[in-house]
Design a protein around this motif. Structure first.
Motif, short mmCIF file in Angstrom:
data_model
loop_
_atom_site.label_atom_id
_atom_site.label_comp_id
_atom_site.label_asym_id
_atom_site.label_seq_id
_atom_site.Cartn_x
_atom_site.Cartn_y
_atom_site.Cartn_z
N ASP A 116 2.03 2.76 -5.91
CA ASP A 116 1.29 3.89 -5.35
C ASP A 116 0.55 4.60 -6.46
OD1 ASP A 116 2.61 3.22 -3.06
OD2 ASP A 116 3.67 5.13 -2.83
N SER A 127 5.85 2.55 -9.02
CA SER A 127 6.40 1.53 -8.12
C SER A 127 7.76 2.04 -7.66
CB SER A 127 6.53 0.19 -8.84
OG SER A 127 5.24 -0.36 -9.05
N ASP A 128 7.81 2.52 -6.42
CA ASP A 128 9.03 3.14 -5.91
C ASP A 128 9.94 2.15 -5.22
OD1 ASP A 128 7.90 5.46 -6.83
OD2 ASP A 128 7.23 6.15 -4.86
N VAL A 129 9.38 1.01 -4.80
CA VAL A 129 10.18 0.00 -4.10
C VAL A 129 9.91 -1.35 -4.75
CG1 VAL A 129 10.79 -1.05 -1.89
CG2 VAL A 129 10.04 1.34 -1.95
N ILE A 130 10.91 -1.84 -5.47
CA ILE A 130 10.81 -3.13 -6.18
C ILE A 130 11.99 -3.96 -5.69
CG2 ILE A 130 10.63 -4.26 -8.44
CD1 ILE A 130 10.01 -1.50 -9.67
N LEU A 185 8.94 -8.49 -4.37
CA LEU A 185 7.68 -7.76 -4.15
C LEU A 185 7.82 -6.35 -4.70
CD1 LEU A 185 7.21 -8.67 -0.39
CD2 LEU A 185 5.71 -9.44 -2.23
N LEU A 186 6.67 -5.75 -5.00
CA LEU A 186 6.70 -4.35 -5.41
C LEU A 186 5.54 -3.60 -4.78
CD1 LEU A 186 4.37 -3.83 -7.88
CD2 LEU A 186 5.98 -5.32 -9.07
N SER A 187 5.80 -2.36 -4.45
CA SER A 187 4.73 -1.45 -4.05
C SER A 187 4.23 -0.76 -5.31
CB SER A 187 5.26 -0.39 -3.08
OG SER A 187 6.25 0.41 -3.72
N ARG A 202 -2.45 2.38 -2.65
CA ARG A 202 -1.15 1.69 -2.54
C ARG A 202 -1.44 0.20 -2.53
NH1 ARG A 202 3.05 3.52 1.90
NH2 ARG A 202 3.64 4.96 0.23
N GLN A 203 -0.66 -0.54 -3.29
CA GLN A 203 -0.78 -1.98 -3.22
C GLN A 203 0.59 -2.63 -3.06
OE1 GLN A 203 -1.42 -4.31 -7.12
NE2 GLN A 203 -2.70 -2.51 -7.42
N LEU A 204 0.56 -3.84 -2.51
CA LEU A 204 1.76 -4.67 -2.44
C LEU A 204 1.47 -5.87 -3.34
CD1 LEU A 204 4.54 -4.99 -1.02
CD2 LEU A 204 3.38 -6.42 0.67
#
Lengths: 274, 274
Positions: free
Chosen positions: A252, A241-244, A248-250, A267-269
């Protein structure tokens, strides 16, 4: 003999289906759940089984939006062809239980157009991921108060240390690596494109290693690109998870077959654990 | 005054629309094309404009599958609500020109649920991307024999060296970084969530820097996650193709506002240049 996963994703096309709309009967099988809710990769696989049948081809790029929890019991998958081409077919589908829609899915189906083409760029498995046998057995940890059935269906192995969060020793980095196989899988069995959809959502959320209290992580949307057909053996994977941010979190994922070929990206959101 | 982009993505809801299906009239505007085919991010933005209107919310996660080329001329966007919740709404849409469907789209609409929440992980802009003014003006290069209109609608800047491929000096790495703005954008204008969808597909394909002969790169599928609302100013971006194999390529993008906040992530699956 059909595997447990094949049986749990079996669908039957209704004879009154026509070219503009195929209807499949199936069931959200018991025991493919995380805390009583059917795993998101599993319900995507169930829908994809029907879509692939209607398309006559395996999934290449598939996206599901999760609108309500999947629960054990009958389901219907309605598949609408968007465009059927020579090499590829785009399909839309909805998986519903009674009046309640569970997921809406959109996908393009087909084989990679040049499977033998030169690999101009790829991503290698993590250098520090030990072999399947040398990795740690993944704990049958449930992030919710209710036990989870899914871990019992799988043979999961984890890079040593990645489960530190379960002992209040998170790595501090939202990442997990490991191996995925079905519990009833033999050495010479391969995981197909439909199985990769489950593999893309079968590990614990890497955000748990960011020092977050583990909990239910509701997926809003999951996209999987199937990039190659796996050779026999388990699947190696890395999720991060590179963007938290913003609640929300991604997440990959990269998935490799046992020969080290990248076979899928995901990839999920998702919403933050609650 | 409406911007050129707002005018080029304007849609009008038909008065006979109802809650189960909204129909919007619009047009694929001239001049938002790459070699005579409407840009994929632009047609996604056009569909998203209608979907966002029906949802009453901006896009959060949106996926388009490209089934035929968009051409200048009228279009219709049919929007079907999948699920309308309190915070989020999931919508399906098809954009068609006459009998020909151009894209099928699936998206969840809503604001990030906790816009002020702590950022636990993010991705920073490339350290070697100069400011907008110090970056190179992106050449109005067309990968096809036909001139492209899109570059004339935009103010694009590129990290020096990233256009080497156009002079037979590809960097050897399938990556491009730079800045995106609309040609008619003022310093105090912001790019909204719909504009980010175009930004996610407006740079030249990074695969050109892998030493491939530039050509038309047909997108099969594009997914964009909108992660924050941009502050005024241009958008910084980095695109990279990490997996180029089997006749297909992935293209991942990260987009930041002028304050360095990650505002969107994108991923597409495309065919190799032809």
């Amino acid at each position: 003999m059909a595997s447990a996963f094949e049986m749990a994703t079996a669908v039957a096309r209704r004879p009154d289906s026509d070219d503009s709309r195929s209807v499949y009967d199936g069931a959200v099988a018991e025991g493919w759940d995380i805390g009583d809710v059917a795993n998101g990769g599993y319900v995507m696989a169930l829908a994809a089984r029907a879509m692939a049948d209607a398309a006559g081809r395996p999934p290449l790029s598939i996206t599901a939006h999760y609108v309500s929890p999947g629960r054990g019991g009958p389901c219907v998958v309605e598949v609408e062809p968007v465009r059927v081409g020579r090499r590829m077919a785009t399909m839309s589908a909805r998986l519903a239980q009674g009046d309640r829609e569970v997921i809406r899915v959109l996908g393009t189906f087909g084989e990679p157009p040049e499977p033998g083409a030169a690999v101009l760029a790829t991503v290698a498995p993590p250098a520090d991921l030990p072999s399947f046998d040398e990795s740690s057995v993944m704990a049958r940890f449930s992030p919710t108060a209710t036990p989870s059935g899914l871990p019992h269906r799988l043979k999961m192995r984890i890079r040593p240390g990645d489960e530190g969060f379960a002992f209040e020793q998170p790595t501090g980095r939202a990442e997990v690596a490991g191996w995925f196989a079905f519990a009833d899988q033999d050495d010479n069995d391969s995981i197909d494109a439909i199985g990769l959809l489950l593999a893309a959502d079968a590990f614990f959320p890497p955000v748990f290693n960011a020092g977050i209290t583990p909990g239910w992580v509701p997926t809003l949307e999951l996209t999987v690109h199937v990039r190659a057909t796996p050779v026999p053996g388990p699947i190696a994977a890395r999720f991060h998870s590179d963007v938290i941010a913003g609640g929300l979190l991604s997440e990959d994922g990269e998935l490799w077959d046992s020969a080290g070929t990248l076979v899928a990206q995901s990839r999920q959101l998702a919403l933050m654990p609650r």
